[in-house]
Scaffold this motif. Structure first.
Motif, short mmCIF file in Angstrom:
data_model
loop_
_atom_site.label_atom_id
_atom_site.label_comp_id
_atom_site.label_asym_id
_atom_site.label_seq_id
_atom_site.Cartn_x
_atom_site.Cartn_y
_atom_site.Cartn_z
N ASN A 126 34.61 32.40 43.47
CA ASN A 126 33.55 33.24 44.03
C ASN A 126 32.45 33.51 43.01
OD1 ASN A 126 32.44 35.11 46.13
ND2 ASN A 126 32.90 36.63 44.56
N LEU B 86 34.49 30.99 50.91
CA LEU B 86 33.63 31.39 49.80
C LEU B 86 32.25 30.74 49.86
CD1 LEU B 86 36.16 31.58 46.83
CD2 LEU B 86 35.35 33.39 48.36
N LEU C 269 34.84 37.83 52.12
CA LEU C 269 35.50 37.90 50.82
C LEU C 269 36.88 38.54 50.94
CD1 LEU C 269 35.26 37.32 47.80
CD2 LEU C 269 34.17 39.55 47.52
N VAL D 125 30.44 33.16 51.94
CA VAL D 125 30.11 34.32 51.09
C VAL D 125 28.90 34.01 50.21
CG1 VAL D 125 30.94 35.78 49.21
CG2 VAL D 125 32.45 35.23 51.10
N VAL E 202 40.52 33.29 43.82
CA VAL E 202 39.29 33.74 44.50
C VAL E 202 38.22 34.16 43.51
CG1 VAL E 202 38.32 35.44 46.10
CG2 VAL E 202 40.57 34.44 46.56
#
Length: 376
Positions: A281, A211, A265, A214, A277
């Motif tokens: 995130n 993450l 992701l 990401v 998540v």
């Protein structure tokens, strides 16, 4: 002559009294709504961006529930079909596309530091829509998390930086070569390469590693999305920006960063529960988007310290709200051994479907008597 002076004095006093009355009247009008009108006229462009972002995220939450409903209906059919043959599933995809388009347009009207945190609307919207549409149980955590998120969103909108800037191609080019952005990009590239090394070479797939990559890609995505959206909006207003090469450079950067962002992701979603998540995130993405807005677009330049503090406090409340809403949701869902088709809107049969093999309740017998025997 004396009469003229007296007449002039009387006219002067009368004019002075009229001026005083007009001034008092104007102050009275301001107190009765002119300030609100002035605030609206000053912030209407930003409010349009907020409205687009909120609407877009709400459409996304509806689309997610429609897609989930479509999957449940397909599971209950005697003849199994693939999900992409369902018209209901495609309607959810279309709604999601419309929501993402609204988010994209929002960056053309409002600061990136304001649009990104409003992603919490999709989380709270999905939680409450699932209660109404999919008949899921309303939890106290949902109400508490929703309250925290709403208060946080209000603070975000109220204390967000009020800046209106025309993102011309020349201005984007100047931002790209600014020293603060170049330093930030160098640090991000070094950090991303280190994380990618551990991910590829050392096979480290910890959720923070995934993450973080990401989030680093998300900062690039936010910068490019706002640049592309801003130049399109200016072009629509008659100030053509689409003929400049920088527009297509930012467009390519936007597409590439989005593709790799989705890749990492999805990797995180395969390895970890969505309840873990989603909140992490959201925090990472929002933080990176705010940093990108502050450094690249200089959105907090000249902002009062109180406004900055209240804005960050609103972000914190939104983070807490998302964590509270998603906390233990997956665990509670796994306690239900079957999907009861009778609880799906529009379905009359009461069949029970064996859950996915990855769930904790896999292998549970449909006959409660058999289940008791097995346990004994």
């Amino acid at each position: 002559m004396g009469v003229q002076l007296m007449t002039g004095d009387m006219h002067f006093l009368s004019s002075l009294g009229q001026l005083s009355w007009n001034s008092t009247s104007e102050e009275h009008q301001i107190g009765n709504g002119s300030l609100s009108k002035f605030w609206y006229n000053t912030n209407k462009t930003q409010l349009l961006g907020v409205l687009l972002a909120v609407t877009g995220n709400f459409l996304i939450s509806i689309s997610l529930n429609i897609q989930k409903y479509a999957h449940l209906r397909l599971v209950c059919l005697a003849a199994q079909k693939t999900y992409y043959t369902s018209k209901l599933w495609w309607s959810g995809i279309i709604l999601m596309g419309a929501g993402e388009l609204g988010n994209f347009a929002a960056y053309g009207f409002a600061p990136a530091t304001l649009v990104a945190p409003l992603g919490c609307v999709s989380v709270i919207g999905s939680a409450f829509i699932s209660v109404l549409f999919l008949k899921e149980t309303m939890r106290a955590a949902d109400i508490l998390g929703g309250t925290l998120t709403i208060v946080g969103t209000y603070l975000l909108v109220t204390f967000a930086p009020n800046i209106t800037q025309e993102l011309t191609a020349r201005k984007i080019q100047n931002y790209l070569v600014s020293w603060q952005f170049l330093i930030c990009v160098i640090l991000e590239i070094i950090t991303f390469c280190i994380l990618l090394y551990f991910y590829k070479r050392k096979d480290v797939k910890h959720i923070v590693v995934l993450l973080m990559m990401v989030a680093l890609l998300a900062s690039v995505t936010v910068v490019s999305v706002k640049a592309v959206a801003g130049m399109i909006m200016l072009s629509v207003r008659g100030k053509m920006q689409l003929t400049h090469p920088i527009f297509y450079i930012m467009l390519v950067i936007m597409v590439i960063s989005c593709v790799f962002q989705v890749k990492f992701l999805n990797q995180a979603m395969q390895l970890y529960n969505a309840t873990v998540v989603v909140p992490i995130n959201f925090v990472f993405f929002t933080t990176s988007a705010i940093i990108a807005g502050v450094i690249f677009y200089q959105e907090f330049q000249g902002a009062a310290l109180l406004n900055v503090f209240m804005f960050l406090f609103g972000c914190l409340l939104s983070f807490l709200g998302v964590f509270v809403i998603t906390r233990n949701r997956e665990a509670e869902h796994l306690r239900i051994p079957y999907i009861d088709c009778g609880h799906i809107p529009g379905k009359k049969k009461m069949g029970k479907i064996q859950p996915d093999s990855n769930s904790l309740s896999y292998g549970t017998l449909s006959n409660e008597g058999d289940m008791v025997k097995t346990q004994s």
